[in-house]
Design a protein around this motif. Structure first.
Motif, PDB file in Angstrom:
ATOM      1  N   PRO A  12       0.652  -0.990   0.070  1.00  0.00           N
ATOM      2  CA  PRO A  12      -0.298  -0.500   0.096  1.00  0.00           C
ATOM      3  C   PRO A  12       1.289   1.044   0.506  1.00  0.00           C
ATOM      4  CG  PRO A  12      -0.467  -1.269   1.490  1.00  0.00           C
ATOM      5  CD  PRO A  12       0.722  -1.770   1.109  1.00  0.00           C
ATOM      6  N   GLN A  80     -10.064   1.079   1.381  1.00  0.00           N
ATOM      7  CA  GLN A  80      -8.691  -0.301   0.728  1.00  0.00           C
ATOM      8  C   GLN A  80      -7.133  -0.211   1.308  1.00  0.00           C
ATOM      9  OE1 GLN A  80      -9.224  -1.191  -3.719  1.00  0.00           O
ATOM     10  NE2 GLN A  80      -9.740   0.612  -3.114  1.00  0.00           N
ATOM     11  N   GLU A  81      -7.281   1.077   1.806  1.00  0.00           N
ATOM     12  CA  GLU A  81      -5.005   1.163   1.791  1.00  0.00           C
ATOM     13  C   GLU A  81      -5.303   0.243   3.639  1.00  0.00           C
ATOM     14  OE1 GLU A  81      -2.347   1.431   0.238  1.00  0.00           O
ATOM     15  OE2 GLU A  81      -4.580   1.134  -1.104  1.00  0.00           O
ATOM     16  N   LEU A  84      -5.508  -3.163   3.444  1.00  0.00           N
ATOM     17  CA  LEU A  84      -4.786  -3.909   3.436  1.00  0.00           C
ATOM     18  C   LEU A  84      -3.658  -3.798   4.031  1.00  0.00           C
ATOM     19  CD1 LEU A  84      -4.470  -2.196  -0.605  1.00  0.00           C
ATOM     20  CD2 LEU A  84      -5.224  -4.926   0.190  1.00  0.00           C
ATOM     21  N   SER A  91       1.185 -11.275   1.335  1.00  0.00           N
ATOM     22  CA  SER A  91      -0.096 -11.523   0.207  1.00  0.00           C
ATOM     23  C   SER A  91      -0.290 -11.027  -1.014  1.00  0.00           C
ATOM     24  CB  SER A  91      -1.612 -10.989   1.103  1.00  0.00           C
ATOM     25  OG  SER A  91      -2.571 -10.813   0.633  1.00  0.00           O
ATOM     26  N   SER A  93      -2.841  -9.976  -2.478  1.00  0.00           N
ATOM     27  CA  SER A  93      -3.517  -8.821  -2.802  1.00  0.00           C
ATOM     28  C   SER A  93      -2.811  -7.998  -3.271  1.00  0.00           C
ATOM     29  CB  SER A  93      -4.708  -8.049  -1.878  1.00  0.00           C
ATOM     30  OG  SER A  93      -6.070  -9.339  -1.928  1.00  0.00           O
ATOM     31  N   LEU A  94      -1.434  -8.007  -2.164  1.00  0.00           N
ATOM     32  CA  LEU A  94      -0.746  -6.417  -2.237  1.00  0.00           C
ATOM     33  C   LEU A  94       0.521  -6.728  -4.039  1.00  0.00           C
ATOM     34  CD1 LEU A  94       0.949  -6.281   1.222  1.00  0.00           C
ATOM     35  CD2 LEU A  94      -1.403  -4.921   0.472  1.00  0.00           C
TER      36      LEU A  94
END
Length: 320
Positions: A12, A80-81, A84, A91, A93-94
């Motif tokens: 992030p 979202q941040e 995360l 992860s 997603s990152l």
């Protein structure tokens, strides 16, 4: 363990690999607070303007446009941040390029339109205060105002593909395109800031040099000249209060935008700034999305009156 460079390219925006879990949790909570407060304040301003006819002015149209852009940051990007930041560093997603592109696009679109709205509001007030009423009425017809708002969104869509390059600004392995993207961002914000300061300083000079009792703060009276019959404060105090309020708005705007400008210029011409400094500069810029509604409405009596009428404690006052 991956180094800071690899983390900065996949994390992030404001979270750093070397930060402790406590720091990461604190940043996530800060994101959550900014997201909630910014979403509520922006939604409130939009609701008030659409609900009360007295607030439906040209200047407020540009303010609503900025609030809509700030919602993409506060209501879509910041949550979202915050989530995360609580995920493990490895992860998926990152590390997803598509997801990073989506987040970068939301951030870029929101901040670009928000900054453009700042400039539109400043120029609107500059024309109102310093030019003849006929010039203002000819320039700010409803069709022209709609075109200005549409153009701010159209121009914001152009640099969105460049925003993911900003995610690697803190990486020692970032390519040249990221550095040029940072330079483009810095120059754009710097130019916008120069125009905004020109407008507001022109207003201050006009107010101080004018013999009329013009309040720079009552921008809800754009189409209701002459000004209300309520007794205004003494002329000298009125001009001093107006000037201080305008300068305060400029100072808050400079505090939120200029750190990122100079960090980006430093990274392009010399060497990248420390990751913590980059994170702080981005955080200041993003926090403007939560503060903007207050900056433009806290001195407006019409906004305060409308807010009191919709809040539970304001019902009795509104009825009276």
């Amino acid at each position: 363990m991956p180094n800071a460079s690899s983390w900065s390219a996949s994390s992030p925006l404001l979270l750093l690999w070397e930060d402790s879990s406590g720091t990461r949790i604190f940043l996530s909570l800060l994101y959550a607070v900014l997201a909630i407060s910014g979403t509520l304040s922006n939604v409130m301003v939009i609701y008030l303007v659409f609900s009360f006819k007295k607030l439906q002015t040209t200047s407020n149209a540009f303010i609503v446009n900025g609030c809509a852009a700030d919602l993409s940051v506060c209501a879509l990007w910041m949550p979202q941040e915050a989530v995360l930041g609580l995920l493990p560093p490895n992860s998926s997603s990152l590390r997803s390029a598509e997801y990073r592109l989506l987040r970068g696009g939301l951030l870029g679109l929101g901040l670009t339109v928000s900054l453009a709205s700042h400039l539109l509001v400043a120029f609107n007030r500059y024309v109102l205060i310093t030019k003849l009423p006929s010039v203002y009425q000819a320039l700010y017809q409803r069709r022209h105002t709609g075109c200005m708002i549409g153009l701010s969104w159209a121009l914001a869509l152009l640099p969105v593909p460049l925003l993911p390059g900003l995610w690697t600004l803190g990486s020692a392995q970032s390519d040249g395109s990221s550095r040029y993207t940072a330079l483009l961002l810095a120059l754009a914000v710097l130019g916008q800031t120069a125009l905004l300061l020109h407008c507001y300083l022109g207003i201050v000079r006009r107010v101080r040099g004018s013999a009329k009792r013009v309040s720079v703060l009552n921008f809800h009276l754009l189409h209701q000249l002459p000004f209300p019959a309520a007794p205004p404060p003494p002329r000298r105090a009125q001009r001093r209060l107006s000037s201080v309020s305008v300068l305060l708005l400029c100072c808050v705007f400079l505090l939120g935008t200029q750190p990122l400008v100079w960090v980006s210029l430093l990274g392009f011409f010399l060497r990248p700034a420390p990751p913590a400094l980059q994170a702080a500069s981005w955080l200041l810029l993003c926090s403007l999305s939560a503060l903007n509604p207050l900056l433009y409405t806290w001195r407006s009596e019409e906004f305060r009156r409308a807010a009191r009428s919709v809040l539970p404690r304001g019902e009795g006052t509104a009825a009276a």
